[in-house]
Scaffold this motif. Structure first.
Motif, PDB file in Angstrom:
ATOM      1  N   ILE A 164      -2.600 -38.160 -38.189  1.00  0.00           N
ATOM      2  CA  ILE A 164      -2.536 -38.188 -39.656  1.00  0.00           C
ATOM      3  C   ILE A 164      -3.094 -39.500 -40.210  1.00  0.00           C
ATOM      4  N   GLY A 165      -3.743 -40.272 -39.339  1.00  0.00           N
ATOM      5  CA  GLY A 165      -4.512 -41.415 -39.802  1.00  0.00           C
ATOM      6  C   GLY A 165      -3.795 -42.740 -39.878  1.00  0.00           C
ATOM      7  N   PHE A 166      -2.636 -42.880 -39.206  1.00  0.00           N
ATOM      8  CA  PHE A 166      -1.899 -44.136 -39.221  1.00  0.00           C
ATOM      9  C   PHE A 166      -1.958 -44.817 -37.864  1.00  0.00           C
ATOM     10  N   TYR A 167      -2.058 -46.139 -37.902  1.00  0.00           N
ATOM     11  CA  TYR A 167      -1.918 -46.942 -36.703  1.00  0.00           C
ATOM     12  C   TYR A 167      -0.435 -47.233 -36.460  1.00  0.00           C
ATOM     13  N   TYR A 168      -0.127 -47.587 -35.215  1.00  0.00           N
ATOM     14  CA  TYR A 168       1.235 -48.022 -34.887  1.00  0.00           C
ATOM     15  C   TYR A 168       1.656 -49.183 -35.787  1.00  0.00           C
ATOM     16  N   GLU A 173       4.813 -52.241 -40.008  1.00  0.00           N
ATOM     17  CA  GLU A 173       4.769 -53.009 -41.256  1.00  0.00           C
ATOM     18  C   GLU A 173       5.571 -52.347 -42.368  1.00  0.00           C
ATOM     19  N   GLN A 174       5.441 -51.041 -42.508  1.00  0.00           N
ATOM     20  CA  GLN A 174       6.146 -50.353 -43.591  1.00  0.00           C
ATOM     21  C   GLN A 174       7.655 -50.320 -43.363  1.00  0.00           C
ATOM     22  N   VAL A 179      13.093 -52.574 -44.662  1.00  0.00           N
ATOM     23  CA  VAL A 179      14.334 -53.187 -44.172  1.00  0.00           C
ATOM     24  C   VAL A 179      14.584 -54.532 -44.845  1.00  0.00           C
ATOM     25  N   ARG A 180      13.559 -55.347 -44.932  1.00  0.00           N
ATOM     26  CA  ARG A 180      13.714 -56.670 -45.540  1.00  0.00           C
ATOM     27  C   ARG A 180      13.992 -56.555 -47.037  1.00  0.00           C
ATOM     28  N   GLU A 181      13.319 -55.656 -47.712  1.00  0.00           N
ATOM     29  CA  GLU A 181      13.544 -55.506 -49.154  1.00  0.00           C
ATOM     30  C   GLU A 181      14.961 -55.032 -49.456  1.00  0.00           C
ATOM     31  N   LYS A 182      15.538 -54.254 -48.534  1.00  0.00           N
ATOM     32  CA  LYS A 182      16.912 -53.782 -48.711  1.00  0.00           C
ATOM     33  C   LYS A 182      17.936 -54.856 -48.351  1.00  0.00           C
ATOM     34  N   GLY A 183      17.483 -55.941 -47.729  1.00  0.00           N
ATOM     35  CA  GLY A 183      18.379 -57.055 -47.445  1.00  0.00           C
ATOM     36  C   GLY A 183      19.051 -57.027 -46.091  1.00  0.00           C
ATOM     37  N   TYR A 184      18.598 -56.148 -45.190  1.00  0.00           N
ATOM     38  CA  TYR A 184      19.170 -56.119 -43.844  1.00  0.00           C
ATOM     39  C   TYR A 184      18.579 -57.245 -42.991  1.00  0.00           C
ATOM     40  N   ASN A 188      11.647 -59.008 -35.662  1.00  0.00           N
ATOM     41  CA  ASN A 188      10.407 -58.346 -35.278  1.00  0.00           C
ATOM     42  C   ASN A 188      10.107 -58.637 -33.802  1.00  0.00           C
ATOM     43  N   ILE A 189      10.572 -57.747 -32.943  1.00  0.00           N
ATOM     44  CA  ILE A 189      10.347 -57.871 -31.505  1.00  0.00           C
ATOM     45  C   ILE A 189       8.858 -57.751 -31.180  1.00  0.00           C
ATOM     46  N   TYR A 190       8.171 -56.873 -31.892  1.00  0.00           N
ATOM     47  CA  TYR A 190       6.734 -56.660 -31.689  1.00  0.00           C
ATOM     48  C   TYR A 190       5.964 -57.980 -31.821  1.00  0.00           C
ATOM     49  N   GLU A 191       6.176 -58.665 -32.932  1.00  0.00           N
ATOM     50  CA  GLU A 191       5.479 -59.934 -33.145  1.00  0.00           C
ATOM     51  C   GLU A 191       5.940 -60.997 -32.146  1.00  0.00           C
ATOM     52  N   GLY A 192       7.235 -61.024 -31.891  1.00  0.00           N
ATOM     53  CA  GLY A 192       7.770 -62.028 -30.982  1.00  0.00           C
ATOM     54  C   GLY A 192       7.191 -61.919 -29.584  1.00  0.00           C
ATOM     55  N   MET A 193       7.101 -60.684 -29.070  1.00  0.00           N
ATOM     56  CA  MET A 193       6.529 -60.492 -27.742  1.00  0.00           C
ATOM     57  C   MET A 193       5.048 -60.845 -27.729  1.00  0.00           C
ATOM     58  N   ASN A 194       4.317 -60.380 -28.732  1.00  0.00           N
ATOM     59  CA  ASN A 194       2.882 -60.681 -28.790  1.00  0.00           C
ATOM     60  C   ASN A 194       2.616 -62.181 -28.891  1.00  0.00           C
ATOM     61  N   GLU A 195       3.384 -62.867 -29.711  1.00  0.00           N
ATOM     62  CA  GLU A 195       3.186 -64.304 -29.891  1.00  0.00           C
ATOM     63  C   GLU A 195       3.501 -65.071 -28.605  1.00  0.00           C
ATOM     64  N   TYR A 196       4.577 -64.662 -27.944  1.00  0.00           N
ATOM     65  CA  TYR A 196       4.928 -65.330 -26.692  1.00  0.00           C
ATOM     66  C   TYR A 196       3.855 -65.112 -25.625  1.00  0.00           C
ATOM     67  N   ILE A 197       3.398 -63.866 -25.502  1.00  0.00           N
ATOM     68  CA  ILE A 197       2.380 -63.549 -24.499  1.00  0.00           C
ATOM     69  C   ILE A 197       1.084 -64.306 -24.785  1.00  0.00           C
ATOM     70  N   ASP A 198       0.701 -64.367 -26.042  1.00  0.00           N
ATOM     71  CA  ASP A 198      -0.507 -65.124 -26.413  1.00  0.00           C
ATOM     72  C   ASP A 198      -0.333 -66.599 -26.111  1.00  0.00           C
TER      73      ASP A 198
END
Length: 240
Positions: A164-168, A173-174, A179-184, A188-198
């Motif tokens: 349907i034309g969406f990337y992971y 991001e959405q 979640v952040r706008e609702k105040g929870y 972000n594990i995704y970013e954390g893992m990528n940043e550590y690996i890089d």
């Protein structure tokens, strides 16, 4: 873990709303362990919360987190793992996860958004956010005293659009934006893992058992990111 996490990664609670800050998560759990016979932690999510890809189940991130908490002196923990293969938030609701959480009365709930499966199953973005919203609203209504951390799933190898034309990345991001706008409280594990690996000049393939699921090394990194968040992230007064 290196100071990399403390300075480059931990970005707890970037919502612009004014909040009252209380204890760090680790401090909260430790204090609770001194007052209760059992500290109940429930994790809910998809197969990457269940631990698919680990050589043995004990190497999944929830159990590795449990061991890390033991090393911090919090030993009276009951861990409930409600991770299910191929599940999305909609499926967790249908499975009756809210009923099980209400029965167990956890002190801390960690919800992995399971958007890997929204991406893979080509769920519309509207339905993805709708059922995450319903699930979180039900948790906060049924378990108002439980602390809640929402986390993303891990990086995967696929960089393609779904049917349907969406990337992971779009689902990540959405869902984070909602979640952040609702105040929870969100990690972000995704970013954390990528940043550590890089930062380590590594490759994602070293941390995955297949295209999607972490291996033992990946789950260990996941648990360390989450443990670092618990040490450095304060519990927010959630605003819904």
């Amino acid at each position: 873990m290196k100071d990399f996490f403390n300075h480059e990664y931990v970005r707890a609670n970037q919502v612009e709303k004014k909040r009252h800050h209380s204890k760090y998560y680790l401090e909260y759990l430790f204090d609770l362990s001194q007052r209760k016979d059992k500290v109940v932690i429930a994790v809910i999510g998809s197969s990457v919360t269940k631990g698919s890809g680990a050589s043995i189940l004990e190497n999944n991130w929830p159990t590795q987190l449990l061991y890390a908490l033991h090393r911090e002196g919090i030993r009276n923990i009951k861990l409930i793992n409600l991770g299910f293969s191929r599940f999305k938030a909609q499926d967790l609701l249908a499975k009756g996860v809210i009923t099980e959480l209400s029965k167990q009365q956890p002190d801390l709930i960690i919800f992995e958004t399971s958007v890997i499966n929204n991406y893979r199953q080509a769920t519309t973005m509207e339905h993805t956010i709708k059922y995450i919203d319903i699930l979180l609203n039900k948790i906060t209504k049924e378990l108002p005293d439980a602390k809640l951390i929402v986390i993303s799933p891990n990086p995967i190898l696929s960089m393609k659009k779904n049917k349907i034309g969406f990337y992971y990345q779009d689902y990540l991001e959405q869902s984070e934006k909602y979640v952040r706008e609702k105040g929870y409280d969100y990690l972000n594990i995704y970013e954390g893992m990528n940043e550590y690996i890089d930062n380590e000049n590594g490759s994602l393939t070293e941390y995955l058992a297949d295209e999607i699921h972490p291996n033992d090394r990946g789950y260990k990194l996941w648990s360390e990111l989450l443990m670092d968040y618990m040490k450095n992230g304060k519990i927010s007064e959630n605003i819904w």
